[in-house]
Write a protein that holds these residues in place. Structure first.
Motif, mmCIF file in Angstrom:
data_model
loop_
_atom_site.group_PDB
_atom_site.id
_atom_site.type_symbol
_atom_site.label_atom_id
_atom_site.label_comp_id
_atom_site.label_asym_id
_atom_site.label_seq_id
_atom_site.Cartn_x
_atom_site.Cartn_y
_atom_site.Cartn_z
ATOM 1 N N VAL A 31 0.849 -1.198 0.000
ATOM 2 C CA VAL A 31 0.000 0.000 0.000
ATOM 3 C C VAL A 31 0.885 1.249 0.000
ATOM 4 O O VAL A 31 0.611 2.238 -0.691
ATOM 5 N N ARG A 32 1.960 1.203 0.768
ATOM 6 C CA ARG A 32 2.911 2.318 0.826
ATOM 7 C C ARG A 32 3.486 2.616 -0.561
ATOM 8 O O ARG A 32 3.627 3.779 -0.958
ATOM 9 N N LEU A 33 3.796 1.582 -1.309
ATOM 10 C CA LEU A 33 4.323 1.764 -2.659
ATOM 11 C C LEU A 33 3.301 2.466 -3.552
ATOM 12 O O LEU A 33 3.656 3.329 -4.359
ATOM 13 N N LEU A 34 2.024 2.101 -3.409
ATOM 14 C CA LEU A 34 0.957 2.773 -4.163
ATOM 15 C C LEU A 34 0.872 4.249 -3.791
ATOM 16 O O LEU A 34 0.771 5.120 -4.656
ATOM 17 N N LEU A 35 0.905 4.523 -2.486
ATOM 18 C CA LEU A 35 0.828 5.908 -2.020
ATOM 19 C C LEU A 35 1.992 6.736 -2.570
ATOM 20 O O LEU A 35 1.798 7.842 -3.081
ATOM 21 N N LEU A 36 3.188 6.204 -2.474
ATOM 22 C CA LEU A 36 4.372 6.924 -2.942
ATOM 23 C C LEU A 36 4.315 7.150 -4.450
ATOM 24 O O LEU A 36 4.692 8.211 -4.947
ATOM 25 N N ALA A 37 3.813 6.164 -5.191
ATOM 26 C CA ALA A 37 3.694 6.312 -6.641
ATOM 27 C C ALA A 37 2.713 7.436 -6.982
ATOM 28 O O ALA A 37 2.970 8.250 -7.876
ATOM 29 N N VAL A 142 -2.995 12.950 -1.894
ATOM 30 C CA VAL A 142 -3.272 11.515 -1.940
ATOM 31 C C VAL A 142 -3.881 11.138 -0.592
ATOM 32 O O VAL A 142 -3.354 11.512 0.458
ATOM 33 N N ALA A 143 -5.016 10.439 -0.635
ATOM 34 C CA ALA A 143 -5.713 10.062 0.605
ATOM 35 C C ALA A 143 -6.138 8.605 0.526
ATOM 36 O O ALA A 143 -6.399 8.079 -0.556
ATOM 37 N N THR A 144 -6.196 7.971 1.700
ATOM 38 C CA THR A 144 -6.604 6.566 1.749
ATOM 39 C C THR A 144 -7.969 6.427 2.399
ATOM 40 O O THR A 144 -8.353 7.218 3.267
ATOM 41 N N ALA A 145 -8.687 5.402 1.962
ATOM 42 C CA ALA A 145 -9.998 5.083 2.544
ATOM 43 C C ALA A 145 -10.083 3.580 2.735
ATOM 44 O O ALA A 145 -9.829 2.814 1.800
ATOM 45 N N ALA A 146 -10.451 3.175 3.946
ATOM 46 C CA ALA A 146 -10.561 1.754 4.245
ATOM 47 C C ALA A 146 -12.009 1.275 4.174
ATOM 48 O O ALA A 146 -12.279 0.084 4.314
ATOM 49 N N ASN A 147 -12.947 2.205 3.958
ATOM 50 C CA ASN A 147 -14.359 1.826 3.877
ATOM 51 C C ASN A 147 -15.076 2.735 2.873
ATOM 52 O O ASN A 147 -14.542 3.762 2.443
ATOM 53 N N LEU A 148 -16.299 2.362 2.517
ATOM 54 C CA LEU A 148 -17.036 3.102 1.491
ATOM 55 C C LEU A 148 -17.415 4.505 1.953
ATOM 56 O O LEU A 148 -17.471 5.438 1.152
ATOM 57 N N GLU A 149 -17.685 4.663 3.251
ATOM 58 C CA GLU A 149 -18.069 5.979 3.766
ATOM 59 C C GLU A 149 -16.932 6.994 3.578
ATOM 60 O O GLU A 149 -17.144 8.111 3.106
ATOM 61 N N ASN A 165 -7.479 15.646 -12.583
ATOM 62 C CA ASN A 165 -6.735 14.386 -12.769
ATOM 63 C C ASN A 165 -6.949 13.433 -11.588
ATOM 64 O O ASN A 165 -5.993 12.841 -11.066
ATOM 65 N N ILE A 166 -8.202 13.303 -11.170
ATOM 66 C CA ILE A 166 -8.526 12.439 -10.030
ATOM 67 C C ILE A 166 -8.362 10.978 -10.439
ATOM 68 O O ILE A 166 -8.806 10.559 -11.505
ATOM 69 N N GLU A 167 -7.719 10.226 -9.569
ATOM 70 C CA GLU A 167 -7.560 8.788 -9.775
ATOM 71 C C GLU A 167 -7.997 8.061 -8.509
ATOM 72 O O GLU A 167 -7.773 8.544 -7.399
ATOM 73 N N VAL A 168 -8.607 6.894 -8.702
ATOM 74 C CA VAL A 168 -8.996 6.040 -7.579
ATOM 75 C C VAL A 168 -8.515 4.626 -7.887
ATOM 76 O O VAL A 168 -8.801 4.085 -8.955
ATOM 77 N N VAL A 169 -7.767 4.060 -6.948
ATOM 78 C CA VAL A 169 -7.238 2.699 -7.104
ATOM 79 C C VAL A 169 -7.586 1.925 -5.844
ATOM 80 O O VAL A 169 -7.500 2.450 -4.739
ATOM 81 N N ASP A 189 -5.118 -6.218 3.889
ATOM 82 C CA ASP A 189 -6.388 -5.496 3.908
ATOM 83 C C ASP A 189 -6.493 -4.566 2.699
ATOM 84 O O ASP A 189 -5.601 -3.740 2.476
ATOM 85 N N PRO A 190 -7.575 -4.691 1.921
ATOM 86 C CA PRO A 190 -7.719 -3.814 0.751
ATOM 87 C C PRO A 190 -7.946 -2.369 1.186
ATOM 88 O O PRO A 190 -8.523 -2.106 2.241
ATOM 89 N N ILE A 191 -7.477 -1.441 0.390
ATOM 90 C CA ILE A 191 -7.618 -0.029 0.725
ATOM 91 C C ILE A 191 -7.771 0.766 -0.574
ATOM 92 O O ILE A 191 -7.245 0.377 -1.614
ATOM 93 N N PHE A 192 -8.547 1.831 -0.512
ATOM 94 C CA PHE A 192 -8.682 2.722 -1.660
ATOM 95 C C PHE A 192 -7.627 3.822 -1.551
ATOM 96 O O PHE A 192 -7.403 4.368 -0.468
ATOM 97 N N VAL A 193 -7.013 4.138 -2.657
ATOM 98 C CA VAL A 193 -6.055 5.252 -2.730
ATOM 99 C C VAL A 193 -6.614 6.248 -3.744
ATOM 100 O O VAL A 193 -6.825 5.908 -4.912
#
Length: 199
Positions: A31-37, A142-149, A165-169, A189-193
Motif C-alpha cells: 500500500v505504501r508503494l501505491l501511495l508513494l507512486a 493523496v488520501a486513503t480510505a478503508a471503507n465506502l463511507e 486528474n482524479i484517480e482512484v485505485v 487489507d484492501p484499501i482505496f487510494v
C-alpha cells in the motif's frame, strides 16, 4: 557511524524493519508503494503526511527526497516519539514531527506543501478543505480510505475542491505466509487510494 539500513534508491522497506506499537496503524509495504507512486515526489518536495502513524511514509519519503522536507502530523505524543525513533533508525534527518489534531493544527503550518498525504478517515473532509488553500499550484493530494463511507467523503471533497486528474485505485494484494507446516496466500487489507491535483 553504522551503514544505513536501507541503501537502495527504490522504496519498499519491509514492514518488520520498522519499530511498531500494538494498535498503531502502519501502511503496509504494498500500500505504501501505491501511495508513494501517486504522490509523484520530487527530490525537493515538501510533503505533509497527516495521520503519520508508525512513520513509514515519512521515512520512505525522507529517503526519496533528500533535498525536501517532510512534515509528519500525529496527534498522539507516544506515536510521535515512535515516528522519531523510526526516522533515527533509518538515518532520516529531513522529517519534522508536529504533535496535534488535524485539521486544527494545520492552520499556519509552514512551509506550504506541494504534496499532501492523508492517512486515515477521521475528519477527512475538514482536513482536505484545510490543506487545499496552502497547497501549491500543481500540487497533489493523496488520501486513503478503508471503507465506502470514507471513500465517498474523499471523492465528494475532491469534486467540491475542483481537483483535477482524479484517480482512484483499490489495492488487492496477497502475501505468501507460513502457517504451521503450510504456506498460504494471506490477503493484505484492501484499501482505496485517491489522488487529485490542484491546477
Amino acid at each position: 557511524m553504522p551503514p544505513p539500513l536501507w541503501f537502495y534508491v527504490t522504496p519498499g522497506i519491509p514492514d518488520d524493519w520498522f519499530e511498531s506499537l500494538p494498535g498503531i496503524p502502519m501502511s503496509q509495504r504494498e500500500v505504501r508503494l501505491l501511495l508513494l507512486a501517486h504522490l509523484r515526489l520530487k527530490s525537493d518536495s515538501v510533503l505533509w503526511d497527516i495521520g503519520a502513524g508508525t512513520g513509514t511514509i515519512p521515512v520512505e519519503a525522507g529517503l526519496l527526497c533528500p533535498g525536501g522536507r517532510i512534515i509528519a502530523v500525529e496527534r498522539d505524543g507516544e506515536v510521535a516519539s515512535l515516528i522519531r525513533r523510526n526516522c533515527d533508525r533509518f538515518g532520516v534527518k529531513n522529517v519534522e514531527i508536529i504533535e496535534g489534531s488535524a485539521p486544527e493544527c494545520l492552520k499556519g503550518l509552514a512551509p506550504r506543501p506541494d504534496r499532501v498525504c492523508i492517512e486515515g478517515g477521521r475528519s477527512v473532509k475538514a482536513i482536505l478543505k484545510e490543506v487545499w488553500q496552502p497547497l501549491r499550484t500543481q500540487g497533489r493530494v493523496v488520501a486513503t480510505a478503508a471503507n465506502l463511507e470514507t471513500l465517498y467523503q474523499i471523492s465528494e471533497s475532491l469534486a467540491e475542491l475542483q481537483a483535477r486528474n482524479i484517480e482512484v485505485v483499490q489495492s488487492a494484494v496477497n502475501r505468501l505466509e507460513t502457517r504451521g507446516t503450510n504456506q498460504i496466500f494471506a490477503a493484505v487489507d484492501p484499501i482505496f487510494v485517491l489522488s487529485g491535483e490542484k491546477l
